[in-house]
Scaffold this active site. Structure first.
Site, PDB file in Angstrom:
ATOM      1  N   ARG A   1      21.707  57.415  -6.159  1.00  0.00           N
ATOM      2  CA  ARG A   1      21.501  56.536  -7.308  1.00  0.00           C
ATOM      3  C   ARG A   1      22.421  56.917  -8.463  1.00  0.00           C
ATOM      4  NH1 ARG A   1      17.507  56.478 -11.715  1.00  0.00           N
ATOM      5  NH2 ARG A   1      17.146  54.305 -12.365  1.00  0.00           N
TER       6      ARG A   1
ATOM      7  N   HIS B   1      24.950  54.367 -10.335  1.00  0.00           N
ATOM      8  CA  HIS B   1      24.890  54.115 -11.771  1.00  0.00           C
ATOM      9  C   HIS B   1      26.187  54.511 -12.466  1.00  0.00           C
ATOM     10  CE1 HIS B   1      20.414  53.305 -12.710  1.00  0.00           C
ATOM     11  NE2 HIS B   1      20.672  52.975 -11.456  1.00  0.00           N
TER      12      HIS B   1
ATOM     13  N   GLY C   1      33.509  51.889 -13.842  1.00  0.00           N
ATOM     14  CA  GLY C   1      34.089  52.433 -12.626  1.00  0.00           C
ATOM     15  C   GLY C   1      33.602  53.817 -12.269  1.00  0.00           C
TER      16      GLY C   1
ATOM     17  N   ASP D   1      34.038  57.049 -12.505  1.00  0.00           N
ATOM     18  CA  ASP D   1      34.826  57.969 -13.327  1.00  0.00           C
ATOM     19  C   ASP D   1      33.997  59.121 -13.888  1.00  0.00           C
ATOM     20  OD1 ASP D   1      33.217  56.641 -15.084  1.00  0.00           O
ATOM     21  OD2 ASP D   1      34.825  55.903 -16.389  1.00  0.00           O
TER      22      ASP D   1
ATOM     23  N   ASN E   1      18.877  54.648 -17.361  1.00  0.00           N
ATOM     24  CA  ASN E   1      19.067  56.063 -17.022  1.00  0.00           C
ATOM     25  C   ASN E   1      18.097  57.028 -17.708  1.00  0.00           C
ATOM     26  OD1 ASN E   1      21.327  55.405 -15.432  1.00  0.00           O
ATOM     27  ND2 ASN E   1      22.678  55.472 -17.216  1.00  0.00           N
TER      28      ASN E   1
ATOM     29  N   HIS F   1      16.973  52.225  -1.249  1.00  0.00           N
ATOM     30  CA  HIS F   1      15.581  52.313  -1.686  1.00  0.00           C
ATOM     31  C   HIS F   1      14.630  52.647  -0.538  1.00  0.00           C
ATOM     32  CE1 HIS F   1      15.831  50.047  -5.808  1.00  0.00           C
ATOM     33  NE2 HIS F   1      16.592  51.126  -5.752  1.00  0.00           N
ATOM     34  N   THR F   2      15.181  52.927   0.613  1.00  0.00           N
ATOM     35  CA  THR F   2      14.355  53.514   1.666  1.00  0.00           C
ATOM     36  C   THR F   2      14.022  54.963   1.308  1.00  0.00           C
ATOM     37  OG1 THR F   2      14.157  53.793   4.063  1.00  0.00           O
ATOM     38  CG2 THR F   2      16.263  54.415   3.095  1.00  0.00           C
TER      39      THR F   2
ATOM     40  N   ASP G   1      16.263  55.427   6.701  1.00  0.00           N
ATOM     41  CA  ASP G   1      16.093  54.555   7.853  1.00  0.00           C
ATOM     42  C   ASP G   1      16.031  53.110   7.377  1.00  0.00           C
ATOM     43  OD1 ASP G   1      13.481  54.189   6.795  1.00  0.00           O
ATOM     44  OD2 ASP G   1      12.721  55.874   7.980  1.00  0.00           O
TER      45      ASP G   1
END
Length: 318
Positions: free
Chosen positions: A61, A65, A71, A73, A93, A192-193, A246
């Site tokens: 994540r 983000h 980009g 960076d 965040n 999000h698994t 999965d």
């Protein structure tokens, strides 16, 4: 020659310079300057995930983000300064993005063997790949050579990242702005698994009594998410296998058991339904598409060559 290049000259210039731009990004970028960089980073990331398995989701994540805001960076890693407000305190965040200390530890390990060579942006990109592998997910080749930004964007962090309450058309538009198509979006959403979300992100959904949520699922989720208070109480995004990479995420959506509104809209009579169905039936197809989408995402708006810097510490400009 006149003031302007003719079309033939323009073609020659493109042929000469475009390959050089591409050559700056390569899986073997550090083979000469820091041959043990990739292994050192992998070891550091694996150690962090072995201590806390949830960290795998957090690192994937964090990379996402970062890339969606000016980009890939490493701008998300920068602390606030007198000159700019960083991205850490932006709404998507603050009290949510985590894993900064893991990237700092990996950076410190690499600085110990090759000072000033490996960028924080590359470390964050490798960390996402290594995190996926550590919890049974797919692997992919990471092309390296990113450089770090000298600034961050609080405003773009608030405007460019998808939110838990967004509808499908808004999510698709945000991804299209980054040259990622709907299939890329559905595949990347499969991250999000793993991981958990805060009560404030799904409270409205589980108390809505809507037709797009399984009643038993909603009842179960209410136990840890009261109608008032407990905003930061956590619940796994996938109740079945929350710490394994999965395709259960997609199976959950087909049963109306997506935790977030922005999850369930992927399977709710819209254009993404067929992709969700495909991934629910074929985990290998999901793995392949996820890996390809992660590569595409990891190369959004890069700083290369003489652009950007190599930060000595990921949280601050040199």
């Amino acid at each position: 020659m006149g003031r302007f290049l003719n079309s033939f000259d323009t073609i020659i210039v493109l042929v000469l310079f475009f390959p050089c731009f591409n050559a700056q990004l390569s899986p073997t970028f550090y083979d000469t300057t820091c041959p043990n960089a990739v292994t050192t980073i992998r070891t550091s990331i694996r150690q962090a995930i072995s201590r806390e398995r949830r960290m795998a989701a957090s690192l994937i994540r964090l990379h996402f983000h970062d890339c969606f805001v000016q980009g890939c960076d490493a701008s998300i890693l920068l602390d606030d300064t007198a000159n700019f407000q960083g991205e850490k305190t932006a709404f998507p965040n603050v009290r949510s993005a985590r894993g900064y200390e893991v990237i700092d530890a990996a950076k410190s390990a690499v600085e110990g063997i090759c000072p000033g060579v490996v960028s924080c942006a590359d470390i964050l990109t490798l960390a996402a790949r290594d995190a996926s592998v550590a919890v049974g997910g797919p692997s992919w080749n990471v092309r390296l050579g990113r450089r770090d930004s000298t600034t961050a964007s609080f405003s773009r962090a608030n405007s460019d990242l998808p939110a838990p309450f967004h509808d499908l058309n808004v999510i698709n538009a945000l991804f299209e702005n980054k040259n990622l198509n709907e299939r890329d979006m559905v595949a990347l959403s499969g991250a999000h698994t793993l991981g958990q979300s805060q009560c404030q992100n799904f409270r409205t959904r589980i108390y809505s009594n809507g037709t797009d949520i399984d009643a038993g699922f909603a009842s179960t989720r209410r136990r840890q998410c009261p109608q008032n208070g407990g905003d930061e109480n956590l619940a796994p995004l996938d109740l079945v296998t929350p710490n394994s990479f999965d395709n259960n995420y997609y199976k959950n959506l087909m049963q109306r058991k997506g935790l977030l509104h922005s999850d369930q809209v992927l399977f709710n009579g819209g254009s993404a339904d067929s992709i969700v169905f495909e991934y629910s039936r074929n985990q290998q197809t999901f793995y392949s598409d996820f890996a390809n989408a992660m590569v595409k995402m990891s190369e959004i708006e890069l700083l290369l060559g003489q652009n950007g810097i190599i930060r000595r510490v990921c949280g601050a400009v040199n």
